[in-house]
Write an enzyme that holds these catalytic residues in place. Structure first.
Site, PDB file in Angstrom:
ATOM      1  CG  ASP A 197       9.852  -5.455  -2.264  1.00 10.76           C
ATOM      2  OD1 ASP A 197       9.027  -4.705  -2.828  1.00 10.76           O
ATOM      3  OD2 ASP A 197       9.690  -5.890  -1.109  1.00 10.76           O
ATOM      4  CG  HIS A 198       9.139  -1.382  -8.397  1.00 10.56           C
ATOM      5  ND1 HIS A 198       9.908  -0.274  -8.119  1.00 10.56           N
ATOM      6  CD2 HIS A 198       8.830  -1.288  -9.722  1.00 10.56           C
ATOM      7  CE1 HIS A 198      10.047   0.456  -9.209  1.00 10.56           C
ATOM      8  NE2 HIS A 198       9.416  -0.131 -10.197  1.00 10.56           N
ATOM      9  NE  ARG A 199       6.838  -4.507  -0.768  1.00 10.19           N
ATOM     10  CZ  ARG A 199       6.534  -5.476   0.092  1.00 10.19           C
ATOM     11  NH1 ARG A 199       5.392  -5.421   0.781  1.00 10.19           N
ATOM     12  NH2 ARG A 199       7.347  -6.506   0.251  1.00 10.19           N
TER      13      ARG A 199
END
Length: 432
Positions: free
Chosen positions: A403-405
């Site tokens: 998850d790049h968040r």
């Protein structure tokens, strides 16, 4: 006096509808509060559903094999036999059952960690001291005329399973119940041919050209989860790991019941201790750092769909116990008998297609987690050695989806680097 509706319960946070597997009680049967009346297939497992009321099962609205939305009425329970006909009339007219003036106080649906609970009507849980048996065991006991109260369950947490019933029946007689006032002898039960074993998966529907086969409950759950994850921005990082040391270790301890899945899960869990961000997940309030390292492992169901049994606290449990736990989880997953905490408490997921000869693939991030690791097959590769020569090494390719968040490329790369270092240089530590 009143008539109560039995509602389709929510057996998991992602469940929107349930399928009736079987009715344990028939119309007209007496039911006690907290007694199992129906078995429901959720999006993850088959669960016993208990009634919140005492009375008689007056009318079944949703028959076995049919589905109903969560919260909809699936049956009526009448407090007295005289009200059974009234309940049938309500069902036929589509009316809503009356409720008592003093409704029972709801029991919390959350089970304690020490005692996995059976899902029950209106959130009530399994209470200690009550007979607990699998739906298959109850059905078989009825057919073989076996008294379940005489059995000691061998299933998880003392649950009576079909094998317990069959074992007693095969002895030719069962323990006599407590003497009653009547001197009449206990009738001898006549065994009948038992149906298929409890753990047998549902048969796969054969595909017929030109025909549309409806999705199973499990498959629909996968569809919802995959659609939900589309909105999550992810990235992927690949890494090549030499597995000669791990393969050698596996050959040494395989005879003791250790599985490669448990070894890989253990290696990942130990590495996650150094990389808590990879074990975290996103929430609107911020980054959720989980206190435990629980490794989910994807398992394909024989009749369609996917489930992820969880190896809880995989970093702290020894490899032998972890392997025994994994074997039990897989058996119960295929029999659809997992408890919710055994499939929804994962913090990091593994997906292994190496046994199919797959070299590499990308896995889709599950909702509620920060990362998933895709593992390919270990194959012999010609490599340049440190002394400038050529050699053959066993290597596997892994790809992580994150998850790049909350996780960035450098975080994932550092995790894979440490995972490779552990597997390549110190696999023996996994047995300590």
């Amino acid at each position: 006096m009143s008539i109560h509706e039995v509602f389709m319960p929510a057996l998991s946070s992602t469940m929107t509808e349930g399928k009736i597997v079987s009715w344990v009680k028939s119309p007209g049967d007496k039911v006690e509060k907290g007694e199992t009346v129906v078995v429901v297939e959720s999006d993850k497992a088959d669960m016993d559903v208990e009634t919140f009321y005492e009375g008689f099962l007056a009318h079944i609205i949703v028959e076995a094999g049919e589905t109903a939305p969560v919260g909809s009425a699936i049956a009526f329970i009448a407090e007295t036999e005289a009200e059974i006909e009234q309940a049938k009339s309500l069902a036929n007219s589509g009316g809503v059952a009356a409720t008592t003036t003093s409704s029972p106080e709801p029991i919390p649906a959350t089970a304690t960690a020490a005692t996995p609970a059976l899902a029950s009507q209106n959130g009530s849980n399994h209470k200690e001291g009550r007979l607990v048996a699998s739906p298959r065991a109850r059905k078989l006991a009825k057919e073989l005329k076996v008294d379940l109260t005489t059995l000691q369950g061998t299933g998880p947490h003392g649950r009576i399973v079909a094998e317990d019933v069959e074992a007693l029946s095969n002895k030719g007689k069962q323990p006599a119940p407590a003497p009653a006032a009547s001197p009449a002898p206990v009738p001898t039960s006549t065994p009948v041919a038992p149906p298929a074993p409890a753990a047998s998966p549902a048969p796969v529907v054969a595909a017929v050209p030109g025909q549309i086969v409806p999705l199973t409950t499990f498959q629909n759950a996968v569809v919802r989860n995959m659609v939900a994850t589309i909105s999550v921005p992810v990235f992927r990082v690949g890494y090549t790991i030499t597995t000669d040391g791990l393969d050698k270790l596996y050959k040494q301890i395989k005879s003791k019941g250790v599985t490669m899945t448990a070894l890989l899960a253990k290696a990942v869990a130990v590495t996650l201790q150094k990389h808590p961000l990879l074990n975290a997940s996103y929430s609107e309030q911020g980054i959720v750092y989980h206190s435990d390292i629980n490794i989910s492992v994807a398992v394909a169901m024989d009749d369609g769909g996917l489930i992820t049994p969880v190896l809880q606290n995989a970093d702290a449990v020894d490899i032998y116990s972890l392997s025994r736990t994994w074997k039990s989880l897989v058996e119960r997953a295929r029999a659809k008998q997992l408890q919710p905490q055994e499939y929804n408490s994962g913090t990091f997921t593994l997906s292994n297609l190496g046994m199919f000869g797959v070299d590499k693939f990308d896995a889709i991030l599950p909702p509620g987690q920060g990362s998933i690791l895709a593992i390919g097959a270990s194959r012999p590769q010609v490599v340049a050695t440190a002394d400038g020569l050529f050699g053959v090494r066993q290597q596997m390719q892994v790809n992580i989806t994150s998850d790049h968040r909350i996780i960035y490329g450098a975080h994932a790369a550092a995790f894979l680097q440490d995972l490779a270092k552990l597997i390549e240089t110190n696999p023996q530590s996994l047995t300590m």
